[in-house]
Design a protein around this motif. Structure first.
Motif, short mmCIF file in Angstrom:
data_model
loop_
_atom_site.label_atom_id
_atom_site.label_comp_id
_atom_site.label_asym_id
_atom_site.label_seq_id
_atom_site.Cartn_x
_atom_site.Cartn_y
_atom_site.Cartn_z
N SER A 1 35.76 134.66 -37.96
CA SER A 1 35.74 134.87 -39.41
C SER A 1 35.07 133.69 -40.14
CB SER A 1 37.18 135.09 -39.88
OG SER A 1 37.31 134.84 -41.24
N THR A 2 35.37 132.46 -39.71
CA THR A 2 34.74 131.31 -40.40
C THR A 2 33.24 131.28 -40.13
OG1 THR A 2 35.22 129.82 -38.56
CG2 THR A 2 36.76 129.77 -40.40
N LEU A 3 32.84 131.72 -38.93
CA LEU A 3 31.41 131.76 -38.61
C LEU A 3 30.71 132.78 -39.50
CD1 LEU A 3 29.07 130.79 -36.81
CD2 LEU A 3 29.69 132.57 -35.17
N GLU A 4 31.36 133.93 -39.64
CA GLU A 4 30.74 135.00 -40.42
C GLU A 4 30.66 134.62 -41.91
OE1 GLU A 4 32.79 138.76 -40.15
OE2 GLU A 4 31.66 139.53 -41.88
N HIS A 5 31.75 134.07 -42.44
CA HIS A 5 31.78 133.85 -43.88
C HIS A 5 31.19 132.52 -44.32
CE1 HIS A 5 34.92 137.04 -43.49
NE2 HIS A 5 34.20 137.51 -44.51
N TYR A 6 31.31 131.51 -43.48
CA TYR A 6 30.88 130.17 -43.93
C TYR A 6 29.85 129.53 -43.02
CZ TYR A 6 34.97 131.15 -46.68
OH TYR A 6 35.87 131.78 -47.50
N ASP A 7 29.38 130.27 -42.02
CA ASP A 7 28.34 129.78 -41.12
C ASP A 7 28.74 128.46 -40.47
OD1 ASP A 7 25.94 129.93 -39.80
OD2 ASP A 7 24.80 128.92 -41.39
N ILE A 8 30.01 128.35 -40.10
CA ILE A 8 30.48 127.12 -39.46
C ILE A 8 30.98 127.47 -38.07
CG2 ILE A 8 32.68 127.32 -40.73
CD1 ILE A 8 33.09 124.41 -40.43
N SER A 9 30.46 126.74 -37.09
CA SER A 9 30.75 127.05 -35.70
C SER A 9 31.82 126.10 -35.19
CB SER A 9 29.46 126.90 -34.88
OG SER A 9 29.71 127.24 -33.54
N LEU A 10 33.05 126.61 -35.05
CA LEU A 10 34.15 125.78 -34.55
C LEU A 10 34.27 125.97 -33.04
CD1 LEU A 10 36.59 126.70 -37.43
CD2 LEU A 10 35.60 124.44 -37.04
N GLY A 11 34.71 124.93 -32.34
CA GLY A 11 34.85 125.01 -30.89
C GLY A 11 36.00 125.95 -30.52
N ASN A 12 35.85 126.62 -29.36
CA ASN A 12 36.91 127.55 -28.93
C ASN A 12 37.94 126.84 -28.04
OD1 ASN A 12 35.12 127.21 -26.82
ND2 ASN A 12 35.46 129.23 -25.97
N GLY A 13 39.08 127.49 -27.88
CA GLY A 13 40.07 127.01 -26.92
C GLY A 13 39.62 127.42 -25.52
#
Ligand code: PLP
Length: 369
Positions: free
Chosen positions: A304-316
């Motif tokens: 959701s954050t990638l889609e809405h804010y173009d921010i790529s957070l690391g996965n678990g």
């Protein structure tokens, strides 16, 4: 990646057997020593970090050797699996993925090994899957307290050039690192720093090796060359990165990361979420892993954050898959980038209906200001 590094990499590729290459090679081989804080040899491979993991083991050990490793997280687990595939007898001290390696447990384990069958102790410095840092100097002390002759190997793939690291001072025999983290380069280079003891072990080590063999590297490296085709353009970038790190000053680089780690954790705690690293003083300045409350999918939140804010957070990864997300704050990173990142996370939490207290970004800003 900094523009300076990108433009260094974009220079014309030169003949790696020609006279001009020697300057590039020598500068890289020599410059790396100042980053690893060593007077010993640093080997450079055109490979990802996994290659340098393998190189550390095959250059120093023999089939069936016992190797003691500490389960700090996903990357320690992968290194152990790699050791097993090579025919080593790798043993884990189990961990809960919420802190670094425990020197006391290592000392106790080695003290039991009266016959000195364990040939190496392998520890991950900055566990990238959890955001925990192992106390490397204290592990060295633990090995010495046990009066044990095992080689000491450290993976600082994501720690080097972000967290203090001292290959010589801490008595590490083989340090493993890579280009794509604190060195601010693309993936594709990896390194082994080897002590005199490790170089001596190389002479009798029986594991099969060809591409990784230090013995093939030493001769050509003396004049700045490599036995096979090096990653020439990445070496241009590496030399630029080393200059940049020294211009800022390594100590300043380390404190910048420590500050960003503290600010990220202040935001997480304000939100009412949990930092995965539970061991006080072992929280990483490189990244912060955050646990989502039960019943919330970390992967759905990240998507959701990638889609809405173009921010790529690391996965678990593996054991903590879908339970945590990771905020990276390493390399070429400044206060505003961190504040922007945390704002993206906070807006993302709201969008994904993850319960949290608003104002984490302000908490981080207060700390940074
Ligand atoms: N060790 C650590 C601590 C890492 O973070 C990584 C990669 O992220 C590796 C090993 C494996 O390195 P690579 O993916 O470059 O092969």
């Amino acid at each position: 990646m900094p523009d300076r590094i990108l433009s260094a990499i974009s220079q014309q590729t030169i003949d790696h057997r020609g006279p001009d290459f020697a300057k590039v090679g020598l500068r890289a081989l020599d410059g790396l020593k100042s980053i690893f804080k060593t007077q010993e040899h640093v080997f450079i491979y055109p490979a990802s970090g996994t290659g340098a993991w393998e190189a550390a083991l095959v250059n120093t050990l023999s089939p069936g050797d016992r190797v003691l490793m500490f389960e700090t997280g996903h990357f320690a687990t992968l290194w152990k699996k790699l050791a097993e595939k090579l025919g080593l007898w790798a043993e884990f001290i189990e961990g809960d993925w919420r802190g670094g390696a425990d020197p006391d447990q290592i000392e106790a384990y080695l003290t039991e090994d009266k016959a000195h069958e364990i040939k190496a102790v392998c520890v991950v410095h900055n566990e990238t899957s959890t955001g925990s840092v192992s106390p490397i100097a204290a592990v060295r002390q633990a090995i010495d307290n046990a009066n044990h002759p095992a080689l000491f190997m450290v993976d600082t793939i994501s720690g080097l050039a972000s967290l203090d690291y001292q290959h010589d001072e801490w008595g590490v025999d083989v340090t493993v690192s890579g280009s794509q983290k604190g060195l601010m380069l693309p993936p594709g280079l990896s390194f082994n720093a080897a002590s005199a003891k490790a170089m001596a072990a190389n002479k009798s080590a029986k594991l099969q090796r060809s591409y990784w063999d230090w013995a093939e590297m030493v001769g050509p490296n003396k004049t700045g060359y490599f036995p096979y085709t090096p990653g020439t353009n990445l070496l241009y970038g590496l030399n630029e990165a080393i200059d940049m790190l020294h211009e800022e000053g390594l100590e300043n680089v380390f404190s910048r990361h420590a500050r960003h780690g503290s600010a990220a954790r202040a935001a997480v705690r304000h939100w009412g979420l949990e930092v995965l690293c539970f061991a006080q003083g072992q929280e990483s300045g490189v990244l912060t892993a955050v646990r989502l409350p039960e019943g919330h999918s970390a992967d759905a939140f990240r998507a959701s954050t990638l889609e809405h804010y173009d921010i790529s957070l690391g996965n678990g990864l593996s054991k903590v898959a879908d339970k945590v997300f990771r905020i990276g704050h390493l390399g070429d990173f400044n206060d505003l980038m961190l504040v922007g990142t945390l704002a993206g996370v906070e807006m993302g939490l709201k969008k994904a209906n993850v319960p949290h207290a608003e104002g984490g970004v302000q908490a981080a800003m207060r700390l940074l200001a």
